[in-house]
Design a protein around this motif. Structure first.
Motif, PDB file in Angstrom:
ATOM      1  N   ALA A 150       0.863  -1.190   0.000  1.00 58.99           N
ATOM      2  CA  ALA A 150       0.000   0.000   0.000  1.00 58.99           C
ATOM      3  C   ALA A 150       0.898   1.238   0.000  1.00 58.99           C
ATOM      4  CB  ALA A 150      -0.918   0.008   1.206  1.00 58.99           C
ATOM      5  N   LYS A 151       0.740   2.061  -1.019  1.00 56.26           N
ATOM      6  CA  LYS A 151       1.609   3.231  -1.108  1.00 56.26           C
ATOM      7  C   LYS A 151       0.999   4.269  -2.044  1.00 56.26           C
ATOM      8  CE  LYS A 151       6.578   4.115  -1.033  1.00 56.26           C
ATOM      9  NZ  LYS A 151       7.911   3.491  -1.187  1.00 56.26           N
ATOM     10  N   SER A 152       1.438   5.509  -1.880  1.00 56.08           N
ATOM     11  CA  SER A 152       0.993   6.610  -2.735  1.00 56.08           C
ATOM     12  C   SER A 152       2.204   7.236  -3.424  1.00 56.08           C
ATOM     13  CB  SER A 152       0.261   7.670  -1.920  1.00 56.08           C
ATOM     14  OG  SER A 152      -0.925   7.144  -1.355  1.00 56.08           O
ATOM     15  N   PHE A 153       1.997   7.678  -4.646  1.00 55.27           N
ATOM     16  CA  PHE A 153       3.051   8.335  -5.407  1.00 55.27           C
ATOM     17  C   PHE A 153       2.517   9.663  -5.934  1.00 55.27           C
ATOM     18  CE2 PHE A 153       3.747   3.828  -5.524  1.00 55.27           C
ATOM     19  CZ  PHE A 153       5.118   3.694  -5.301  1.00 55.27           C
ATOM     20  N   LYS A 154       3.351  10.700  -5.832  1.00 57.84           N
ATOM     21  CA  LYS A 154       2.909  12.038  -6.201  1.00 57.84           C
ATOM     22  C   LYS A 154       3.789  12.611  -7.306  1.00 57.84           C
ATOM     23  CE  LYS A 154       1.157  13.245  -1.581  1.00 57.84           C
ATOM     24  NZ  LYS A 154       1.280  14.200  -0.452  1.00 57.84           N
ATOM     25  N   ARG A 155       3.165  13.419  -8.139  1.00 58.50           N
ATOM     26  CA  ARG A 155       3.867  14.191  -9.158  1.00 58.50           C
ATOM     27  C   ARG A 155       3.148  15.537  -9.289  1.00 58.50           C
ATOM     28  NH1 ARG A 155       7.310  10.939  -9.267  1.00 58.50           N
ATOM     29  NH2 ARG A 155       8.283   9.823 -11.011  1.00 58.50           N
ATOM     30  N   LYS A 156       3.902  16.535  -9.627  1.00 56.74           N
ATOM     31  CA  LYS A 156       3.269  17.813  -9.960  1.00 56.74           C
ATOM     32  C   LYS A 156       3.913  18.353 -11.225  1.00 56.74           C
ATOM     33  CE  LYS A 156       6.146  20.947  -7.196  1.00 56.74           C
ATOM     34  NZ  LYS A 156       6.142  22.030  -6.202  1.00 56.74           N
ATOM     35  N   TRP A 157       3.073  18.963 -12.041  1.00 55.38           N
ATOM     36  CA  TRP A 157       3.582  19.520 -13.280  1.00 55.38           C
ATOM     37  C   TRP A 157       4.279  20.833 -13.006  1.00 55.38           C
ATOM     38  CZ3 TRP A 157       3.015  24.127 -15.783  1.00 55.38           C
ATOM     39  CH2 TRP A 157       3.475  24.184 -17.105  1.00 55.38           C
ATOM     40  N   SER A 158       5.436  21.007 -13.629  1.00 54.02           N
ATOM     41  CA  SER A 158       6.146  22.279 -13.599  1.00 54.02           C
ATOM     42  C   SER A 158       6.738  22.521 -14.977  1.00 54.02           C
ATOM     43  CB  SER A 158       7.267  22.268 -12.551  1.00 54.02           C
ATOM     44  OG  SER A 158       6.725  22.286 -11.250  1.00 54.02           O
ATOM     45  N   PRO A 159       6.862  23.767 -15.391  1.00 53.27           N
ATOM     46  CA  PRO A 159       7.433  24.026 -16.720  1.00 53.27           C
ATOM     47  C   PRO A 159       8.845  23.464 -16.811  1.00 53.27           C
ATOM     48  CG  PRO A 159       6.442  26.008 -15.801  1.00 53.27           C
ATOM     49  CD  PRO A 159       6.473  24.998 -14.697  1.00 53.27           C
ATOM     50  N   THR A 164      11.526  27.741 -19.015  1.00 55.39           N
ATOM     51  CA  THR A 164      11.832  28.849 -18.102  1.00 55.39           C
ATOM     52  C   THR A 164      12.940  29.730 -18.675  1.00 55.39           C
ATOM     53  OG1 THR A 164      11.163  27.543 -16.181  1.00 55.39           O
ATOM     54  CG2 THR A 164      12.599  29.432 -15.768  1.00 55.39           C
ATOM     55  N   VAL A 165      13.960  29.114 -19.241  1.00 56.54           N
ATOM     56  CA  VAL A 165      15.066  29.882 -19.841  1.00 56.54           C
ATOM     57  C   VAL A 165      14.547  30.716 -21.009  1.00 56.54           C
ATOM     58  CG1 VAL A 165      17.235  29.697 -21.112  1.00 56.54           C
ATOM     59  CG2 VAL A 165      16.834  28.246 -19.113  1.00 56.54           C
ATOM     60  N   ILE A 166      13.718  30.128 -21.849  1.00 56.91           N
ATOM     61  CA  ILE A 166      13.153  30.856 -22.996  1.00 56.91           C
ATOM     62  C   ILE A 166      12.318  32.038 -22.522  1.00 56.91           C
ATOM     63  CG2 ILE A 166      11.495  30.695 -24.902  1.00 56.91           C
ATOM     64  CD1 ILE A 166      12.450  27.828 -25.349  1.00 56.91           C
ATOM     65  N   ILE A 167      11.512  31.820 -21.479  1.00 53.78           N
ATOM     66  CA  ILE A 167      10.666  32.900 -20.940  1.00 53.78           C
ATOM     67  C   ILE A 167      11.536  34.032 -20.414  1.00 53.78           C
ATOM     68  CG2 ILE A 167       9.098  33.494 -19.049  1.00 53.78           C
ATOM     69  CD1 ILE A 167       7.747  30.787 -19.462  1.00 53.78           C
ATOM     70  N   PHE A 168      12.604  33.695 -19.693  1.00 56.26           N
ATOM     71  CA  PHE A 168      13.499  34.726 -19.150  1.00 56.26           C
ATOM     72  C   PHE A 168      14.129  35.534 -20.275  1.00 56.26           C
ATOM     73  CE2 PHE A 168      12.902  33.120 -15.049  1.00 56.26           C
ATOM     74  CZ  PHE A 168      13.576  33.909 -14.132  1.00 56.26           C
ATOM     75  N   ILE A 169      14.645  34.853 -21.283  1.00 52.96           N
ATOM     76  CA  ILE A 169      15.309  35.556 -22.386  1.00 52.96           C
ATOM     77  C   ILE A 169      14.310  36.442 -23.132  1.00 52.96           C
ATOM     78  CG2 ILE A 169      16.460  35.243 -24.617  1.00 52.96           C
ATOM     79  CD1 ILE A 169      17.693  32.677 -23.479  1.00 52.96           C
TER      80      ILE A 169
END
Length: 207
Positions: A150-159, A164-169
Motif C-alpha cells: 500500500a503506497k501513494s506516489f505524487k507528481r506535480k507539473w512544472s514548466p 523557463t530559460v526561454i521565458i526569461f530571455i
C-alpha cells in the motif's frame, strides 16, 4: 526551416502538456519489485482479479506483463481457469487416445487482488497527480497474505527548465524594447516591474 520550427513547437507542446501517468506506473512498479525481491524467486501461477479503482485495469495489465517478464510469474483469472478446466475435461472423452483420465492443471499459488486510483487535481494552475495503489498476494494453499503493498506516489507539473530559460530571455528582450521605445524614460520602473514579475514566476514554478 518550417520543419525545424514545427519540431520545436511540438516538443514544447509535449513538455507543457505532458502526462505523468506512465512515470507514476514505472515508479510504483520499481518500488514493488524491489520489495518483492525478498520473496522466493520461483515461477508461480497467480490467480488474479482485475484491480478496482479508476486506474485499476491499466495498472493490472502493466503489473501482469512486467512481473511475467521480470519475475517469471504466470497469470490466469477465474474465467480463464474455468474455460481451461472445461477444455481438459473434454479431453477425457474416449474419442481421444492417450489422454490423461483427469485434468492436470497447475494449481495457482497466489490470489492477487487490489485497487489502483489516479487522482488529478489543479492547484495554482498546475496539475497535481496522486497515484494510490494497494494489493495483496494471498497464498491460496495456506491462506496467508504473503505480500501486502500500500503506497501513494505524487507528481506535480512544472514548466521544463528550457521553457523557463526561454521565458526569461524573451521577457528581458521585451523589457529592453520597452525601455528603448520610451528612450530610456521609466527604465527603473520597467526593470523593477520586470524583476518582480520574474520573481513571482519563479515562486509559482517551485510551488
Amino acid at each position: 526551416m518550417r520543419s525545424v520550427l514545427i519540431i520545436i513547437f511540438s516538443f514544447i507542446s509535449i513538455s507543457l502538456f505532458a502526462q505523468y501517468s506512465e512515470s507514476l506506473i514505472s515508479e510504483a512498479y520499481d518500488d514493488i519489485v524491489s520489495l518483492m525481491n525478498t520473496m522466493p524467486n520461483e515461477s508461480s501461477l497467480i490467480l488474479y482479479e482485475e484491480f478496482n479503482g479508476n486506474f485499476g485495469a491499466e495498472f493490472t495489465n502493466v503489473l501482469k506483463a512486467k512481473l511475467s517478464k521480470d519475475k517469471g510469474y504466470s497469470f490466469i483469472n477465474e474465467q480463464e481457469q474455468k474455460r481451461l478446466f472445461s477444455e481438459q475435461l473434454k479431453l477425457t472423452d474416449p474419442i481421444y487416445d492417450n489422454m490423461p483420465a483427469t485434468p492436470t492443471l497447475q494449481p495457482p499459488k497466489w490470489l492477487l487482488t487490489g485497487e489502483a486510483n489516479l487522482l488529478i487535481t489543479k492547484k495554482y494552475w498546475k496539475k497535481h497527480y496522486l497515484f494510490n495503489i494497494n494489493f495483496t498476494l494471498l497464498n491460496i494453499q495456506n491462506g496467508t497474505n504473503d505480500f501486502i503493498y500500500a503506497k501513494s506516489f505524487k507528481r506535480k507539473w512544472s514548466p521544463p527548465i528550457f521553457i523557463t530559460v526561454i521565458i526569461f530571455i524573451a521577457f528581458i528582450g521585451i523589457l529592453r524594447y520597452i525601455v528603448y521605445s520610451f528612450k530610456g524614460y521609466y527604465a527603473l520602473q520597467v526593470y523593477l516591474s520586470g524583476t518582480l514579475f520574474l520573481i513571482i514566476y519563479l515562486i509559482w514554478v517551485f510551488l
